[in-house]
Design an enzyme around this catalytic site. Sequence first.
Site, PDB file in Angstrom:
ATOM      1  N   HIS A  76       0.797  -1.215   0.000  1.00 22.22           N
ATOM      2  CA  HIS A  76       0.000   0.000   0.000  1.00 22.22           C
ATOM      3  C   HIS A  76       0.834   1.271   0.000  1.00 22.22           C
ATOM      4  CE1 HIS A  76      -3.620   2.146  -0.360  1.00 22.22           C
ATOM      5  NE2 HIS A  76      -3.194   2.984   0.534  1.00 22.22           N
ATOM      6  N   ARG A 111     -10.205  -9.568 -12.276  1.00 20.93           N
ATOM      7  CA  ARG A 111      -9.003  -8.924 -12.797  1.00 20.93           C
ATOM      8  C   ARG A 111      -7.990 -10.003 -13.171  1.00 20.93           C
ATOM      9  NH1 ARG A 111      -5.816  -6.553  -7.463  1.00 20.93           N
ATOM     10  NH2 ARG A 111      -4.279  -5.915  -8.975  1.00 20.93           N
ATOM     11  N   ARG A 112      -6.915  -9.600 -13.819  1.00 26.49           N
ATOM     12  CA  ARG A 112      -5.768 -10.466 -14.082  1.00 26.49           C
ATOM     13  C   ARG A 112      -6.161 -11.778 -14.725  1.00 26.49           C
ATOM     14  NH1 ARG A 112      -2.446 -10.028  -8.410  1.00 26.49           N
ATOM     15  NH2 ARG A 112      -1.181  -8.304  -9.066  1.00 26.49           N
ATOM     16  N   TYR A 171       1.439   5.098  -2.387  1.00 28.26           N
ATOM     17  CA  TYR A 171       1.696   6.464  -1.921  1.00 28.26           C
ATOM     18  C   TYR A 171       3.055   6.958  -2.388  1.00 28.26           C
ATOM     19  CZ  TYR A 171      -2.668   6.992   0.361  1.00 28.26           C
ATOM     20  OH  TYR A 171      -4.007   7.140   0.561  1.00 28.26           O
ATOM     21  N   HIS A 229      -9.671   1.080 -10.774  1.00 28.12           N
ATOM     22  CA  HIS A 229      -9.348   2.029  -9.704  1.00 28.12           C
ATOM     23  C   HIS A 229      -7.893   2.475  -9.773  1.00 28.12           C
ATOM     24  CE1 HIS A 229      -8.744   3.809  -5.783  1.00 28.12           C
ATOM     25  NE2 HIS A 229      -7.824   2.909  -5.534  1.00 28.12           N
ATOM     26  N   PHE A 230      -6.972   1.526  -9.857  1.00 24.69           N
ATOM     27  CA  PHE A 230      -5.585   2.005  -9.799  1.00 24.69           C
ATOM     28  C   PHE A 230      -5.090   2.543 -11.142  1.00 24.69           C
ATOM     29  CE2 PHE A 230      -4.693  -2.667 -10.043  1.00 24.69           C
ATOM     30  CZ  PHE A 230      -3.958  -2.690 -11.209  1.00 24.69           C
ATOM     31  N   HIS A 231      -5.828   2.242 -12.201  1.00 22.54           N
ATOM     32  CA  HIS A 231      -5.485   2.959 -13.437  1.00 22.54           C
ATOM     33  C   HIS A 231      -5.971   4.407 -13.350  1.00 22.54           C
ATOM     34  CE1 HIS A 231      -4.276  -0.909 -15.116  1.00 22.54           C
ATOM     35  NE2 HIS A 231      -3.658  -0.219 -16.043  1.00 22.54           N
TER      36      HIS A 231
END
Lengths: 158, 50, 550
Positions: free
Chosen positions: C224, C440-441, C228, C375-377
């Site tokens: 995580h 995903r994946r 950041y 989300h993380f894209h």
Amino acid sequence: MHMHKFEKIWLIFGFGALLVFLTVIGVSAFYLGNQPPSCLATIDPEKVDTTAPFNEPGLKKVEGKEWDYELVFVASAFSYSPARVEVPLGAKVKVIATSKDVMHGFQAAGTNVNMMLEPGYISEVVTTFKNPGEFLIVCNEYCGVGHHMMHSMIEVVE
Amino acid sequence: MAKTELNRKIDTETEVEDSTNLNGTLASVMILGAILIITWVGLYMLFLSR
Amino acid sequence: MNIQAKLKVDPRDGKLAMAHFYVFIVALAIGGLAGLLQTFVRSGKFELPFGIGYYQLLTLHGVVLALVMTTFFIMGFLHAVVSKTAGTYTNRQRTLAWISFALLTIGTIMAAIMILLNEASVLYTFYAPLQAHAVFYIGLTLVVVGSWVGSAAVFMKYGEWRKANPGQSSPLLTFMAVITLMMWDIATIGVATTVLFQILPWSLGLVETINVGLSRTLFWYFGHPLVYFWLLPAYMVWYAIIPKIIGGKIFSDSLARLSFVLLLFFSIPVGLHHQLVEPGIDPAWKFIQVILTFLVVIPSLMTAFSLFATFESYGRSKGAKGLFGWFKKLPWGDARFTIPFIGMLGFIPGGAGGIVNASHQMNQLVHNTIWITGHFHMTVAFAVILTFYGVAYWLIPHLTGRILTKKMNKLAMIQGITWTIGMLFMSSSMHIQGLLGGPRRSAFSEYGGAAQAAEWIPYQIAQAVGGSILFISIILMVYVFINLAFFAPKGEQEFPVGEVAKGAEKTPLVFDNWKLWLGISAILIVFAYTLPLIDLIQNAPPGSKGFKLW
């Protein structure tokens, strides 16, 4: 350190919203029992087939428990046992699953049944199947070359 | 008396800074806050319905 | 000379930073191509040639973009920023930074070779008990160690500045660079521990089995804060560079530092929110880390306020009227501002989704679905990367003694906007498909003809459309990069460093009190992790042998 009064208003508002979110999920989890799947029981991953209840995968009616049925799944690269199962509509079911080899996922698409299967651990979730129909179970944790071929099906019947 | 004078001075200073017009900023972050809340509540409803 | 930031980054430090950026652009191109091919495969209309495996490609995409591209860009950017704001590196510091670069590069090549040989198709999260070749893990270890050496150079420069300027508050950008790297160094202890003490001995055959739960928890202790580590450099740009680009002022130096300190506190003891639906971890500890995760939202709320306030103050100083009149005064024709600004906007849905993901049992709705990928894209591959593009437009020419011409600025705008359109297509279809249960994946699959799986396919085609538009944007970016590095006209491109308004209150010295910040950070980590880790060790099931299932 000076802070503009609007920023104070904003941060109090934001903090308040987060606090409300946390309270809602906290009460739901700790008071109503809707915790995410977090079973602490362990198992020898090499002896899954001979360990109860995984020696008999599938649906079983149970008596005297908070749930009506237990639905046992065994995952291994790249399949689930059973490959298809029928569940009565509205039944309260405890899903119990584990992995014989690597990490696998266990998600019944379109439901809240979504948990990780980790070798050595048993994963459990209690759910009520509220809607009739077919619910595809997919492996949603990468497990190898056949990962996307790994699936099962829960049919909720009246 | 001198004490009161001193306090008043600090107060006016703060007021000057707070009078920076940030109405648009407050409106903008509140829109942002509304997006956060709508998203969360919407998905919590979906979670409950499943 | 030390107090006043130098006008230009010293050419020797410039060369150092540029070396990082060359790797960045190559990684972007390779990782982007892998991403494009993945979306093609998943559309169901295309199969990979030459026996390349989908998961091999996916591993390449993840490692090259999430670990390599980001780390190289960030280290290059931080070296440039520190050299600019705290002063030119000493020879010793620069040598350390070059050693760091060499370790990063060697590690990357080792990991890449193993991926290309199909010895490491374990994805960038490399969850045991899938077992890659030991060289893959050694390569990734070198990348981590390399970043430690690089951060040592930054810490030394910072210490030197403090000694030379007693009683003064450190330059804001240097302070932020130090926080970013402190956070990174503390976080990487987790992944280094599992690799050195668990995964390496096991993959070398020295031990037979591995404690899977412990390894995952140590990984996510790092996983995580990793996100950041991507985000903080973008925040540096938003807080301290964008104000200068638009001609405004930093809203508040102290509040910017405060939000970075809070990010240091709360970005690490939160890794369990990636393991919310996992067995072996008590839900009470999960919930404690959920609370800590929610606290990390606060500095982001502060950031949003500061940025809007900077923009509004600037617009009003230019005579803007009404509630939103200031919005029109912003320099929309300037790619250095507009492209990162679009990134900021993208962080709003990104953050909203993040709060949902971290909401304890609600995680069951989205865990490991392609919603997470969306989300993380939206966060890293949109908000952060658009900001990095925005930096590249001025930093590359600054370091190579060239300028961003009007024509290149226009191309940069097109590049950033193309990226925006492509990512909106791809990320939104991923979000929706995820809520419908799409995993995903995963390579293309009809899942035995299931009706639900058939519903997912249109979204997968939309992702391929988005992926194609994104790849066009990457080609443009490579072109802009090459132009700015080698062909743009010679000149002086400004290195924008934001200033606070005249008469702004002095920044309290407490911010440079590292014993305090590191102490609190350590307490939070020990509190959040000690008992879950003891639990995972004491109540561990029989260990797992290695598997190679690809």
